[in-house]
Design an enzyme around this catalytic site. Structure first.
Site, PDB file in Angstrom:
ATOM      1  N   ASP A 258       6.849 -54.887 -12.622  1.00 62.61           N
ATOM      2  CA  ASP A 258       8.232 -54.623 -12.257  1.00 62.61           C
ATOM      3  C   ASP A 258       8.389 -54.352 -10.761  1.00 62.61           C
ATOM      4  O   ASP A 258       7.619 -53.583 -10.167  1.00 62.61           O
ATOM      5  CB  ASP A 258       8.736 -53.414 -13.057  1.00 62.61           C
ATOM      6  CG  ASP A 258      10.149 -53.008 -12.693  1.00 62.61           C
ATOM      7  OD1 ASP A 258      11.059 -53.827 -12.906  1.00 62.61           O
ATOM      8  OD2 ASP A 258      10.340 -51.887 -12.185  1.00 62.61           O
ATOM      9  N   GLU A 295       7.699 -59.405 -10.412  1.00 57.58           N
ATOM     10  CA  GLU A 295       9.105 -59.465 -10.056  1.00 57.58           C
ATOM     11  C   GLU A 295       9.216 -59.024  -8.604  1.00 57.58           C
ATOM     12  O   GLU A 295       8.762 -57.940  -8.241  1.00 57.58           O
ATOM     13  CB  GLU A 295       9.950 -58.537 -10.923  1.00 57.58           C
ATOM     14  CG  GLU A 295      11.424 -58.576 -10.527  1.00 57.58           C
ATOM     15  CD  GLU A 295      12.186 -57.312 -10.862  1.00 57.58           C
ATOM     16  OE1 GLU A 295      13.422 -57.311 -10.699  1.00 57.58           O
ATOM     17  OE2 GLU A 295      11.563 -56.305 -11.254  1.00 57.58           O
TER      18      GLU A 295
END
Length: 569
Positions: A258, A295
């Site tokens: 993330d 990401e």
């Protein structure tokens, strides 16, 4: 020697070994619970701030810090939640995936889902019950939003505070293993979303044990891990062991990292590179493919470039530019970061060059942004027309199908599936789900709840909804009201996608109001309005979203919609 977790509580024959990093203290006591008996035992001190102990017949435990019982930062399970005792897990799981080799990166078709809202049950069993549906859809891997223990029963998962503990309200460790096992039996991979940039607010006890968090950097979401200051070696170990833990103990087929743009590390070897190196070793030892996906909004190819080009050697990364280009053009929205997008020419660039902002000036950012990707293959990039962020971070939480009509929705679906990149579906998209995906929480700390509500009121204004409300959570659950026109289209285009490689050697041009894409003896026509197109070859229709001629050649007038043709010459 096989990998083994050296933190937390580990079962060794008849003993349980406990090990924790707690350099703030010269001595540390552990509280052991054995058949309703409670014992407080002083642990053995090791080098570099570690403490350890071996004992027998322990069911639950905690650490005694400042006369408070605090759960283990490396707890495997928190059945009583983030403030409760840690549970010792000694039972073995009967894995049935010995021959499983993982999902090759070139074959990835990802389905992102949130365990709590994907099914009516809202747990791992609810996902298991839908595996046949997902298999029939044609996807090859599901991507679970974070399942590390967070405060309360419902949350997106990015407020996790126990990296190693599987969320109790989802079913805990055994049920997660069962989900992965059942998915593998059906030929589906499982990728887990993990958060190494920050830790959530409620139940975050890490800072009581040692300098787990940076004194230099912050994130908007919570304290950031200490990757490059004093004592950072052991923090890095805590994080890299977690990545390996999901691979070895839960048989995950990959990790989605993330928001790596909020991971700050000036060490000679960046933490992302260290995670990648360890995962590659695991991949070799286990003899199965493990996909490491980042990401990032940096548009920086360094993240996925090989080590010989000074890259971090991550397998793939998300491409927000692709989403933003399609979304802004189709919806007309220009607020926030969409102010940098909106032209059909940008869609062409996203199809051909990946990043639109690849070293050019961004009005939204007020600076030059990104860098060219060079010769990196299409399989290094994940694209989508929806994901949890792009829906859930909207003030109204609306899905794309609530913003544009079905025909435009299917045109965008065609473009991202027929791009050279790895497609990712957000749960429900494939059948036309219209329920929103809102931001929801279930904190118990009154001060935190009040601050959260006030912050959301300022951010959302007239769109305000209570993130703590049961209603907010229930509204975000999938309705499973299936539009079979959309579902059948997705099934068919996924079949076509599986025939293609990820070569970026494609030809894209704009003609009238249409995009024409030639690749692998296929022609993709995406007409946002009635158009007149000119073709030198003869093409035969294989899939369309509207009425298109079976054969096209020369000058052709077409209506709005998308179609895929095969070379008929």
């Amino acid at each position: 020697m096989p990998w083994k977790l050296d933190l937390g509580a580990n079962c060794e024959k008849s003993n349980v070994s406990f090990r924790i990093w707690s350099p703030y203290y010269d001595s540390l006591s552990i509280v052991l619970y054995k058949q309703n008996k409670k014992e407080i035992v002083e642990m053995n001190k090791e080098d570099k701030g570690y403490f350890s102990l071996k004992d027998k017949d322990v069911e639950y435990y905690s650490y005694l810090i400042e006369n408070m019982e605090i759960p283990d930062p490396a707890s495997r399970y928190q059945p009583e939640g983030v403030h409760g005792k840690s549970k010792v897990l000694c039972e073995n799981f009967n894995w049935e995936d010995k021959e499983w080799e993982g999902i090759d990166q070139n074959n990835l078709i990802i389905y992102e889902l949130h365990v709590g809202t994907f099914s009516e049950r809202g747990d791992f069993q609810g996902v298991i019950e839908k595996l046949d549906y997902l298999k029939n859809l044609g996807i090859t891997a599901i991507e679970l939003m974070p399942v590390s223990q967070f405060g309360g029963k419902r949350n997106w998962g990015y407020d996790g505070v126990f990296l190693y503990a599987v969320q109790n309200s989802y079913g805990g460790p055994y049920e997660l293993k069962r989900l992965v096992n059942e998915a593998h039996k059906k030929g589906l991979g499982v990728i887990l979303d993990v958060v190494y940039n920050h830790v959530g607010p409620e139940g975050n006890y890490l800072g009581k044990f040692g300098p787990y968090f940076s004194s230099r950097y912050t994130t908007p979401w919570g304290p950031i891990f200490n990757y490059d200051e004093a004592w950072s070696d052991e923090v890095r170990h805590y994080v890299t062991q977690n990545a390996l833990y999901w691979i070895y103990e839960y048989h995950m087929d990959g990790l989605r990292l993330d928001a790596v743009h909020s991971i700050y590390d000036i060490s000679p070897k960046h933490i992302l590179s260290e995670i990648s190196d360890k995962i590659k070793i695991a991949e070799s030892e286990l003899k199965r493919k493990i996909n490491l996906i980042a990401e990032s909004d940096l548009n920086d190819p360094k993240i996925i470039s090989p080590k010989e080009k000074c890259g971090y050697n991550i397998d793939a990364q998300w491409s927000d530019d692709f989403h933003h280009a399609l979304h802004a053009y189709a919806t007309g929205e220009r607020d926030s970061y969409y102010e940098d997008f909106g032209s059909i020419e940008q869609i062409v660039k996203a199809l051909e060059k990946v990043f639109i902002y690849d070293g050019v000036y961004s009005n939204f950012r007020k600076k030059t942004h990104g860098a060219p990707v060079g010769d990196l293959g299409g399989n290094k990039f994940i694209v989508y027309i929806q994901n949890h962020d792009q829906i859930g971070n909207r003030k109204d939480g609306k899905r794309l199908l609530n913003l544009i009509d079905k025909q435009n929705f299917l045109i965008l679906s065609t473009l991202y599936f027929m791009s050279p990149y790895i497609p990712m579906i957000f749960m429900g998209e494939e059948y036309g789900e219209k329920n929103p995906f809102l931001f929801f929480t279930d904190f118990s700390d009154v001060q935190l709840i009040n601050a959260l509500r006030e912050g959301r009121k300022k951010e959302l204004g007239e769109y305000y909804y209570d993130p703590q409300s049961d209603d907010t959570y229930n509204k975000s659950k999938l309705s499973w009201k299936i539009d079979y026109e959309i579902l059948n289209f997705y099934k068919n285009i996924i079949k076509i996608k599986k025939e293609l490689d990820h070569s970026r050697n494609i030809l894209v041009k704009i003609e009238d109001n249409s995009l024409l894409i030639e690749r692998d003896k296929l022609l993709v026509v995406a007409a946002f309005k009635d158009s007149t197109i000119h073709l030198k070859k003869k093409w035969k229709l294989i899939l369309s979203t509207a009425e298109f001629p079976e054969y096209i050649e020369g000058e052709i007038k077409i209506g709005r919609g998308a179609a895929i043709y095969r070379n008929a010459n």
